[in-house]
Write an enzyme that holds these catalytic residues in place. Structure first.
Site, PDB file in Angstrom:
ATOM      1  N   LYS A   9      16.788  27.932  33.312  1.00  0.00           N
ATOM      2  CA  LYS A   9      18.087  27.782  32.658  1.00  0.00           C
ATOM      3  C   LYS A   9      18.227  29.572  31.898  1.00  0.00           C
ATOM      4  O   LYS A   9      16.965  29.949  32.267  1.00  0.00           O
ATOM      5  CB  LYS A   9      18.149  26.879  31.271  1.00  0.00           C
ATOM      6  CG  LYS A   9      16.853  26.774  30.733  1.00  0.00           C
ATOM      7  CD  LYS A   9      16.917  27.693  29.633  1.00  0.00           C
ATOM      8  CE  LYS A   9      15.857  28.301  28.883  1.00  0.00           C
ATOM      9  NZ  LYS A   9      15.134  29.216  28.019  1.00  0.00           N
ATOM     10  N   ASP A 140      13.682  22.071  25.381  1.00  0.00           N
ATOM     11  CA  ASP A 140      14.464  21.855  26.650  1.00  0.00           C
ATOM     12  C   ASP A 140      14.126  21.529  28.093  1.00  0.00           C
ATOM     13  O   ASP A 140      14.616  21.432  28.693  1.00  0.00           O
ATOM     14  CB  ASP A 140      13.439  23.394  28.093  1.00  0.00           C
ATOM     15  CG  ASP A 140      13.904  24.785  26.374  1.00  0.00           C
ATOM     16  OD1 ASP A 140      14.214  24.766  25.801  1.00  0.00           O
ATOM     17  OD2 ASP A 140      13.408  25.793  26.570  1.00  0.00           O
TER      18      ASP A 140
HETATM   19  O1  C5P Z   1       9.671  22.180  22.494  1.00  0.00           O
HETATM   20  P1  C5P Z   1       8.546  23.427  22.844  1.00  0.00           P
HETATM   21  O2  C5P Z   1       7.121  22.151  23.489  1.00  0.00           O
HETATM   22  O3  C5P Z   1       8.804  23.703  23.935  1.00  0.00           O
HETATM   23  O4  C5P Z   1       8.490  23.825  21.931  1.00  0.00           O
HETATM   24  C1  C5P Z   1       7.714  24.812  22.290  1.00  0.00           C
HETATM   25  C2  C5P Z   1       7.402  25.836  21.115  1.00  0.00           C
HETATM   26  O5  C5P Z   1       8.432  26.593  20.129  1.00  0.00           O
HETATM   27  C3  C5P Z   1       7.490  24.863  19.657  1.00  0.00           C
HETATM   28  O6  C5P Z   1       5.953  24.485  19.280  1.00  0.00           O
HETATM   29  C4  C5P Z   1       7.524  26.439  18.522  1.00  0.00           C
HETATM   30  O7  C5P Z   1       6.126  27.252  17.758  1.00  0.00           O
HETATM   31  C5  C5P Z   1       8.804  26.675  19.452  1.00  0.00           C
HETATM   32  N1  C5P Z   1       9.564  27.133  19.277  1.00  0.00           N
HETATM   33  C6  C5P Z   1      10.228  26.640  17.958  1.00  0.00           C
HETATM   34  N2  C5P Z   1      11.695  26.114  17.184  1.00  0.00           N
HETATM   35  C7  C5P Z   1      12.514  25.645  18.885  1.00  0.00           C
HETATM   36  C8  C5P Z   1      11.813  25.050  19.438  1.00  0.00           C
HETATM   37  C9  C5P Z   1      10.404  25.753  20.085  1.00  0.00           C
HETATM   38  O8  C5P Z   1      10.088  27.097  16.603  1.00  0.00           O
HETATM   39  N3  C5P Z   1      13.683  24.598  18.605  1.00  0.00           N
END
Ligand code: C5P
Length: 311
Positions: A9, A140
């Site tokens: 993406k 994601d």
């Molecule tokens: O959800 P995911 O594991 O992909 O997110 C990885 C990191 O990215 C989270 O731990 C956070 O630090 C950051 N993040 C965030 N806000 C979001 C998505 C991700 O701060 N909406």
């Protein structure tokens, strides 16, 4: 044996709100699935072998093959949800999406593993349940199941498909080495504190989808989409990797009508006016010395789907 193809993406809008108490940021995240694909193949293994992994592709050495891999976590989560005590499966990832590149490659593999194991184990899990399991794996992951173009709210996991007309032509400049998504979000917060605006939920207005961007997608107008591209993480990615400014400049010089960092970077995304221009921009970027390689492709494309392996 089941093979699932899953797209990368780019975020055509990434509006980032303040830091929430749970460590995430509220987003207005317009996901756009593009024709750069990983393939995940699921194959049964003997009793007691659990979930095993292998990976091929130019970035294979940087893909973790332990329990932290989202594809392995996805297989275990699906098995646990259905009460399967011994989910023996080998997952092979044929990796073309840049690793830690801001194109949700790890998330794509998680989504593909959910679909592949669901088919292999004959579970016929409803899509609503798969989306919920995907959201548990990462912000994601749900979008990689859907594909197309969608608005992600909350931390990105609450999705609404968006209307889009025609095909848009893209170029992706792949950097040497990745960027950590949490580190880029932290840098975004730091820059906001440094600028005096604050970084908390109380300080930063909740972001919303840009009506001009939604209209450009719905009408299939690349010039209007190029003018509306925004990424609130771009300043943070550039702060951590200043050389990305040279990459963005090189693509624009080569004729891109729009340029931005993809998600948390360091991949840079360029919108081209047509397929021919995209090929020319990719060729120019490959010899520019500002990136490792560049790919011309198009979108939107569908999300994770079962199909025959291409290699
Ligand atoms: O959800 P995911 O594991 O992909 O997110 C990885 C990191 O990215 C989270 O731990 C956070 O630090 C950051 N993040 C965030 N806000 C979001 C998505 C991700 O701060 N909406």
């Amino acid at each position: 044996m089941i093979t699932v193809r899953v797209p990368a993406k780019v975020n055509v809008q990434l509006g980032v709100g303040g830091l929430r108490a749970d460590g995430f940021h509220d987003l207005a995240n317009v996901f756009f699935a593009v024709g750069l694909f990983d393939e995940v193949t699921a194959e049964p293994v003997g009793p007691g072998e659990g979930v095993t992994l292998s990976c091929t592709g130019p970035d294979a050495a940087s893909v973790p093959l332990d329990d932290s891999n989202l594809a392995a976590r996805a297989a275990r989560l699906l098995a646990a949800h259905h009460g399967l005590a011994d989910p023996g499966v080998h997952l092979h990832i044929a990796k073309a999406i840049p690793v830690a590149g801001g194109m949700a490659g790890g998330s794509a593999d998680g989504a593909a593993a959910l679909v592949a194991c669901d088919a292999l184990w004959g579970l016929a899990t409803p899509i609503g349940t798969l989306l919920e399991l995907a959201a548990e794996l990462g912000s994601d992951v749900p979008f990689a199941l859907l594909g197309g173009v969608a608005l992600g709210r909350g931390r990105g996991e609450i999705l609404d498909a968006l209307p889009v007309a025609g095909t848009f032509h893209w170029v992706f400049a792949v950097a040497d080495g990745g960027l950590s998504t949490p580190a880029v979000f932290r840098e975004c917060d730091r820059l906001r504190e440094e600028a005096g605006t604050g970084s908390s939920e109380a300080d930063v207005p909740t972001p919303d989808a840009d009506p001009a961007l939604l209209a450009a997608l719905a009408s299939g107008d690349p010039v209007a989409l190029a003018a509306a591209l925004t990424n609130d993480l771009q300043a943070a990615a550039l702060s951590l990797r200043p050389s990305l400014a040279d990459t963005l400049h090189a693509g624009t010089e080569a004729g891109a009508i729009g340029a931005l960092v993809s998600g948390s970077g360091p991949t840079c995304a360029f919108l081209a006016k047509d397929a021919e221009s995209a090929e020319a921009i990719a060729a120019a970027l490959r010899t520019s010395g500002t990136c490792r390689t560049a790919h011309a492709t198009h979108g939107p494309v569908p999300g994770a789907e079962v199909g025959a392996p291409t290699a």
